[in-house]
Motif scaffolding. Structure first.
Motif, PDB file in Angstrom:
ATOM      1  N   LEU A 197       0.836  -1.195   0.000  1.00  0.00           N
ATOM      2  CA  LEU A 197       0.000   0.000   0.000  1.00  0.00           C
ATOM      3  C   LEU A 197       0.874   1.250   0.000  1.00  0.00           C
ATOM      4  O   LEU A 197       1.621   1.504   0.947  1.00  0.00           O
ATOM      5  CB  LEU A 197      -0.907  -0.007   1.241  1.00  0.00           C
ATOM      6  CG  LEU A 197      -2.013   1.043   1.298  1.00  0.00           C
ATOM      7  CD1 LEU A 197      -3.016   0.826   0.166  1.00  0.00           C
ATOM      8  CD2 LEU A 197      -2.720   0.968   2.646  1.00  0.00           C
ATOM      9  N   PRO A 199       1.276   5.665  -1.344  1.00  0.00           N
ATOM     10  CA  PRO A 199       0.471   6.884  -1.443  1.00  0.00           C
ATOM     11  C   PRO A 199      -0.300   6.921  -2.752  1.00  0.00           C
ATOM     12  O   PRO A 199       0.039   6.219  -3.716  1.00  0.00           O
ATOM     13  CB  PRO A 199       1.526   7.997  -1.393  1.00  0.00           C
ATOM     14  CG  PRO A 199       2.776   7.349  -1.888  1.00  0.00           C
ATOM     15  CD  PRO A 199       2.717   5.942  -1.400  1.00  0.00           C
ATOM     16  N   ALA A 200      -1.321   7.751  -2.777  1.00  0.00           N
ATOM     17  CA  ALA A 200      -2.131   7.877  -4.002  1.00  0.00           C
ATOM     18  C   ALA A 200      -1.265   8.401  -5.131  1.00  0.00           C
ATOM     19  O   ALA A 200      -0.389   9.262  -4.924  1.00  0.00           O
ATOM     20  CB  ALA A 200      -3.290   8.837  -3.746  1.00  0.00           C
ATOM     21  N   ARG A 201      -1.504   7.865  -6.315  1.00  0.00           N
ATOM     22  CA  ARG A 201      -0.749   8.291  -7.475  1.00  0.00           C
ATOM     23  C   ARG A 201      -1.326   9.595  -8.037  1.00  0.00           C
ATOM     24  O   ARG A 201      -2.527   9.821  -8.012  1.00  0.00           O
ATOM     25  CB  ARG A 201      -0.769   7.222  -8.557  1.00  0.00           C
ATOM     26  CG  ARG A 201      -0.071   5.934  -8.155  1.00  0.00           C
ATOM     27  CD  ARG A 201      -0.131   4.923  -9.276  1.00  0.00           C
ATOM     28  NE  ARG A 201       0.564   3.697  -8.929  1.00  0.00           N
ATOM     29  CZ  ARG A 201       0.645   2.641  -9.756  1.00  0.00           C
ATOM     30  NH1 ARG A 201       0.062   2.676 -10.924  1.00  0.00           N
ATOM     31  NH2 ARG A 201       1.303   1.558  -9.375  1.00  0.00           N
ATOM     32  N   GLU A 202      -0.418  10.428  -8.529  1.00  0.00           N
ATOM     33  CA  GLU A 202      -0.882  11.654  -9.184  1.00  0.00           C
ATOM     34  C   GLU A 202      -1.526  11.317 -10.518  1.00  0.00           C
ATOM     35  O   GLU A 202      -1.171  10.324 -11.156  1.00  0.00           O
ATOM     36  CB  GLU A 202       0.311  12.605  -9.430  1.00  0.00           C
ATOM     37  CG  GLU A 202       0.991  13.094  -8.169  1.00  0.00           C
ATOM     38  CD  GLU A 202       0.100  14.012  -7.337  1.00  0.00           C
ATOM     39  OE1 GLU A 202      -0.807  14.626  -7.926  1.00  0.00           O
ATOM     40  OE2 GLU A 202       0.316  14.085  -6.119  1.00  0.00           O
ATOM     41  N   ALA A 203      -2.461  12.150 -10.933  1.00  0.00           N
ATOM     42  CA  ALA A 203      -3.124  11.937 -12.202  1.00  0.00           C
ATOM     43  C   ALA A 203      -2.096  11.918 -13.330  1.00  0.00           C
ATOM     44  O   ALA A 203      -1.199  12.756 -13.375  1.00  0.00           O
ATOM     45  CB  ALA A 203      -4.160  13.045 -12.468  1.00  0.00           C
ATOM     46  N   GLN A 205       0.168   9.608 -13.787  1.00  0.00           N
ATOM     47  CA  GLN A 205       1.280   8.749 -13.466  1.00  0.00           C
ATOM     48  C   GLN A 205       0.951   7.311 -13.828  1.00  0.00           C
ATOM     49  O   GLN A 205      -0.183   6.859 -13.670  1.00  0.00           O
ATOM     50  CB  GLN A 205       1.628   8.792 -11.971  1.00  0.00           C
ATOM     51  CG  GLN A 205       2.489   9.994 -11.591  1.00  0.00           C
ATOM     52  CD  GLN A 205       2.973   9.840 -10.158  1.00  0.00           C
ATOM     53  OE1 GLN A 205       2.236   9.507  -9.267  1.00  0.00           O
ATOM     54  NE2 GLN A 205       4.251  10.090  -9.971  1.00  0.00           N
TER      55      GLN A 205
END
Length: 206
Positions: A197, A199-203, A205
């Motif tokens: 798990l 961090p959220a991926r940037e748009a 990526q």
């Protein structure tokens, strides 16, 4: 000329099939009534009447109305499929194969029924109190299967922890998305990879 009576197994087979038809009819009519008038508003007497059985017959198949929803008809299929997996196959791979087999061969109507059952279990407030018992039952079931596959004890620490993780994953995905082969396989792959798990991926990526 002598008359040969059917083998006991044949008679038993006919009885078992009749019992299974009655059980399925009771569940089918119950779920139809739940859709039409709501879980709380549906009584055992109404379900029995719709299934053309007596209330006492209903209780022979399901001790309570709650148990009618809790009963998982896929358990025997999953157990049988896992027992046919080679012992040298890793547990997560074996479970992945089992899910693909069972859900891949499940008729559309039965898959829809299972998804409706899950939705009732996790979204009807009166049934949510039973989720804890269902999780414990799930852990016990999975632990027994893993122990059998690995040749370890069902109360082995690591077997129980793995079983808890699998049961928790099933609960987690059932509350937010349909229970199907894609979602279950995705959860198994995530667990098998060690829960990576991040961090959220940037748009944009990859």
């Amino acid at each position: 000329m002598s008359v040969e009576l059917p083998a006991n197994g044949t008679v038993q087979g006919l009885r078992e099939r009749k019992k299974e038809r009655t059980r399925r009819t009771i569940r089918f009519e119950a779920f139809r009534l739940f859709r039409e008038q709501g879980y709380n508003e549906t009584t055992v007497e109404q379900i029995a009447a719709a299934a053309d059985v007596s209330p006492s017959t209903f209780f022979r198949y399901f001790p309570t109305k709650e148990q009618l929803v809790l009963a998982d008809d896929l358990d025997p299929l999953m157990i049988d499929a896992l027992r046919r997996q080679p012992r040298d196959v890793a547990p997560m791979v074996a479970l992945r194969n089992v899910v693909a087999e069972v859900f891949g061969n499940l008729p559309v109507a039965e898959l829809a029924f299972e998804q409706e059952r899950q939705a009732l279990l996790y979204h009807v407030p009166e049934l949510r109190s039973a989720i804890g018992l269902e999780i414990v039952r799930g852990i016990d079931l999975i632990a027994g299967l893993l122990a059998d596959h690995l040749g370890r004890a069902a109360d082995d620490f690591e077997v129980r922890v793995a079983s808890g993780a699998l049961a928790g994953a099933a609960l987690a995905i059932s509350t937010i998305t349909p229970m199907n082969v894609d979602n279950i396989t995705r959860a198994l792959d995530f667990l098998g990879a060690g829960l990576p798990l991040g961090p959220a991926r940037e748009a944009g990526q990859g």
